[in-house]
Design a protein around this motif. Structure first.
Motif, PDB file in Angstrom:
ATOM      1  N   CYS A   1      18.061  38.087 -75.169  1.00 46.13           N
ATOM      2  CA  CYS A   1      18.215  39.494 -74.805  1.00 46.13           C
ATOM      3  C   CYS A   1      17.042  40.326 -75.296  1.00 46.13           C
ATOM      4  N   ALA A   2      16.589  40.057 -76.502  1.00 46.62           N
ATOM      5  CA  ALA A   2      15.455  40.793 -77.049  1.00 46.62           C
ATOM      6  C   ALA A   2      14.187  40.527 -76.261  1.00 46.62           C
ATOM      7  N   ALA A   3      14.109  39.354 -75.637  1.00 43.64           N
ATOM      8  CA  ALA A   3      12.909  38.962 -74.886  1.00 43.64           C
ATOM      9  C   ALA A   3      12.983  39.336 -73.411  1.00 43.64           C
ATOM     10  N   LEU A   4      14.044  39.986 -72.974  1.00 45.87           N
ATOM     11  CA  LEU A   4      14.192  40.309 -71.556  1.00 45.87           C
ATOM     12  C   LEU A   4      12.997  41.067 -70.966  1.00 45.87           C
ATOM     13  N   PRO A   5      12.366  41.994 -71.692  1.00 48.27           N
ATOM     14  CA  PRO A   5      11.198  42.676 -71.106  1.00 48.27           C
ATOM     15  C   PRO A   5      10.060  41.730 -70.742  1.00 48.27           C
ATOM     16  N   GLU A   6       9.987  40.579 -71.414  1.00 43.69           N
ATOM     17  CA  GLU A   6       8.971  39.595 -71.064  1.00 43.69           C
ATOM     18  C   GLU A   6       9.446  38.641 -69.968  1.00 43.69           C
ATOM     19  N   LEU A   7      10.749  38.537 -69.788  1.00 41.70           N
ATOM     20  CA  LEU A   7      11.304  37.591 -68.819  1.00 41.70           C
ATOM     21  C   LEU A   7      11.544  38.214 -67.443  1.00 41.70           C
ATOM     22  N   ILE A   8      11.911  39.485 -67.423  1.00 43.52           N
ATOM     23  CA  ILE A   8      12.267  40.169 -66.174  1.00 43.52           C
ATOM     24  C   ILE A   8      11.305  41.341 -65.977  1.00 43.52           C
ATOM     25  N   PRO A   9      10.493  41.310 -64.936  1.00 46.58           N
ATOM     26  CA  PRO A   9       9.553  42.418 -64.722  1.00 46.58           C
ATOM     27  C   PRO A   9      10.297  43.711 -64.415  1.00 46.58           C
ATOM     28  N   PRO A  10       9.722  44.855 -64.787  1.00 46.15           N
ATOM     29  CA  PRO A  10      10.374  46.140 -64.507  1.00 46.15           C
ATOM     30  C   PRO A  10      10.622  46.296 -63.012  1.00 46.15           C
ATOM     31  N   GLN A  11      11.800  46.754 -62.670  1.00 42.72           N
ATOM     32  CA  GLN A  11      12.155  47.009 -61.277  1.00 42.72           C
ATOM     33  C   GLN A  11      13.248  48.057 -61.259  1.00 42.72           C
ATOM     34  N   PRO A  12      13.238  48.944 -60.281  1.00 43.63           N
ATOM     35  CA  PRO A  12      14.250  49.999 -60.246  1.00 43.63           C
ATOM     36  C   PRO A  12      15.616  49.427 -59.899  1.00 43.63           C
TER      37      PRO A  12
ATOM     38  N   PRO B   1      28.119  38.877 -40.751  1.00 42.21           N
ATOM     39  CA  PRO B   1      28.551  38.876 -42.156  1.00 42.21           C
ATOM     40  C   PRO B   1      29.351  40.116 -42.542  1.00 42.21           C
ATOM     41  N   VAL B   2      30.392  39.907 -43.343  1.00 42.01           N
ATOM     42  CA  VAL B   2      31.203  40.960 -43.935  1.00 42.01           C
ATOM     43  C   VAL B   2      31.402  40.601 -45.402  1.00 42.01           C
ATOM     44  N   LEU B   3      31.239  41.571 -46.291  1.00 44.05           N
ATOM     45  CA  LEU B   3      31.372  41.317 -47.723  1.00 44.05           C
ATOM     46  C   LEU B   3      32.674  41.888 -48.259  1.00 44.05           C
ATOM     47  N   ILE B   4      33.290  41.136 -49.181  1.00 40.89           N
ATOM     48  CA  ILE B   4      34.539  41.560 -49.806  1.00 40.89           C
ATOM     49  C   ILE B   4      34.408  41.440 -51.324  1.00 40.89           C
ATOM     50  N   ASP B   5      35.437  41.876 -52.038  1.00 44.65           N
ATOM     51  CA  ASP B   5      35.580  41.709 -53.495  1.00 44.65           C
ATOM     52  C   ASP B   5      34.342  42.099 -54.290  1.00 44.65           C
ATOM     53  N   PRO B   6      33.855  43.328 -54.141  1.00 42.44           N
ATOM     54  CA  PRO B   6      32.664  43.724 -54.895  1.00 42.44           C
ATOM     55  C   PRO B   6      32.968  44.058 -56.347  1.00 42.44           C
ATOM     56  N   ALA B   7      31.914  44.025 -57.162  1.00 46.01           N
ATOM     57  CA  ALA B   7      31.948  44.513 -58.548  1.00 46.01           C
ATOM     58  C   ALA B   7      30.707  45.385 -58.708  1.00 46.01           C
ATOM     59  N   VAL B   8      30.701  46.532 -58.042  1.00 42.20           N
ATOM     60  CA  VAL B   8      29.470  47.284 -57.828  1.00 42.20           C
ATOM     61  C   VAL B   8      28.939  47.944 -59.095  1.00 42.20           C
ATOM     62  N   SER B   9      27.631  48.115 -59.097  1.00 42.00           N
ATOM     63  CA  SER B   9      26.918  48.938 -60.070  1.00 42.00           C
ATOM     64  C   SER B   9      25.487  49.040 -59.585  1.00 42.00           C
ATOM     65  N   TYR B  10      24.748  49.954 -60.192  1.00 41.59           N
ATOM     66  CA  TYR B  10      23.309  50.018 -59.959  1.00 41.59           C
ATOM     67  C   TYR B  10      22.622  49.143 -61.002  1.00 41.59           C
ATOM     68  N   THR B  11      21.970  48.111 -60.548  1.00 45.26           N
ATOM     69  CA  THR B  11      21.224  47.239 -61.451  1.00 45.26           C
ATOM     70  C   THR B  11      20.110  46.555 -60.671  1.00 45.26           C
ATOM     71  N   TRP B  12      19.445  45.590 -61.289  1.00 44.31           N
ATOM     72  CA  TRP B  12      18.338  44.910 -60.618  1.00 44.31           C
ATOM     73  C   TRP B  12      18.817  44.209 -59.361  1.00 44.31           C
ATOM     74  N   PRO B  13      18.132  44.388 -58.224  1.00 43.18           N
ATOM     75  CA  PRO B  13      18.517  43.666 -57.012  1.00 43.18           C
ATOM     76  C   PRO B  13      18.570  42.159 -57.198  1.00 43.18           C
ATOM     77  N   GLU B  14      17.697  41.633 -58.049  1.00 44.37           N
ATOM     78  CA  GLU B  14      17.695  40.191 -58.260  1.00 44.37           C
ATOM     79  C   GLU B  14      18.989  39.691 -58.902  1.00 44.37           C
ATOM     80  N   SER B  15      19.778  40.582 -59.495  1.00 45.24           N
ATOM     81  CA  SER B  15      21.069  40.168 -60.036  1.00 45.24           C
ATOM     82  C   SER B  15      21.989  39.674 -58.930  1.00 45.24           C
TER      83      SER B  15
END
Length: 297
Positions: free
Chosen positions: A177-188, A209-223
């Motif tokens: 977790c402490a190393a995340l800034p080196e592992l994941i490049p900044p992205q909005p 396609p249709v999507l169901i059962d979301p767990a929404v939030s604003y986070t990195w698209p790569e998630s």
């Protein structure tokens, strides 16, 4: 509760909500909720879900997430017919027909969602649900802090996670977790579906396609990508990643980031007690570069 009990529970909840049920087919495999397709006496078909336990805001959060995906990101989702603390009724969906064209359509959908909803803060205006447990969504302007605190470390105090991981495991996770800034490049951050695995991808009557059962939030698209990349999926889904990577202009090395981003799901699996396919071992493999005490034996 067996299938007969599930059918009675769901049928009873539908009738209490004013639906005249003619026939009901309960879907197999539900963990949090009992779900199934119902045929009403006026020949209308609906998809319904109810909780085996006490009511909560699970269905309210889910319906809000479906609407957010559709209204903010243009994602096809089933229409919400009715929502109560004990019942969620949706328009009917159809089984997914795997093929490269289907997965290409989904790639365009997800790229559009992530592009059109880019923001400045990570989180959501309320906590949500991932399985049977709360998904913490408190706002944070720092994506690395948000992912560390709300998506990884959040699971460690859960009783089953405390039992599964020793002190060295926990320290390795904390170092990652402490190393995340080196592992994941900044992205909005962008609006994420949040639980994008194959069982939450269905189709409309035309096969789209249709999507169901979301767990929404604003986070990195790569998630969102990591959930699909790291979970079992059909070979045709490779087309999804090829199209998405080009359209979204993914930064180099994105494949290497997928396991790190998938830690959130793996830790949730352990915390839920669903570690029947090696989630603990997979977590240890991912965090191994951050383990200073080599385990023997």
């Amino acid at each position: 509760m067996g299938s007969t009990g599930d059918m009675k529970l769901l049928s009873g909840r539908l009738r209490q909500a004013g639906f005249d049920v003619d026939s009901l087919e309960v879907a197999a495999g539900g963990v949090v909720a009992v779900a199934g397709m119902a045929e009403l006496q006026d020949d209308v078909r609906i998809f319904a879900k109810t909780l085996r336990g006490d009511g909560s805001d699970v269905f309210q959060v889910e319906s809000e997430g479906l609407r957010a995906l559709g209204e903010l990101g243009g994602v096809p989702t089933p229409g919400v017919v009715k929502v109560t603390p004990h019942l969620l009724v949706l328009e009917p969906m159809h089984p997914r027909r795997d093929g490269e064209l289907f997965w290409e359509q989904l790639a365009h959908t997800m790229a559009r969602l992530h592009r059109s909803t880019a923001g400045t803060r990570f989180g959501w205006h309320r906590d949500g649900w991932l399985g049977r447990m709360r998904q913490e969504n408190a706002w944070d302007e720092d994506g690395h802090s948000f992912f560390a605190q709300r998506r990884i470390l959040r699971w460690l105090p859960e009783p089953l996670a405390e039992k599964a991981f020793d002190r060295d495991d926990r320290r390795a996770i904390e170092r990652l977790c402490a190393a995340l800034p080196e592992l994941i490049p900044p992205q909005p951050p962008s609006l994420n579906h949040g639980d994008l695995w194959r069982e939450n991808i269905l189709a409309d009557p035309y096969g789209n396609p249709v999507l169901i059962d979301p767990a929404v939030s604003y986070t990195w698209p790569e998630s969102d990508l990591s959930m699909l990349w790291c979970s079992p999926r059909p070979p045709e889904s490779e087309r999804f990643f090829a199209v998405y990577a080009e359209e979204a202009e993914l930064a180099g090395g994105w494949r290497d980031r997928m396991p790190v981003l998938h830690l959130r799901e793996l830790l949730s699996v352990v915390a839920h007690g669903d570690d029947d396919w090696g989630a603990v071992a997979e977590i240890r493999k991912i965090v191994a570069p951050f383990a200073r005490n080599t385990k023997k034996g």
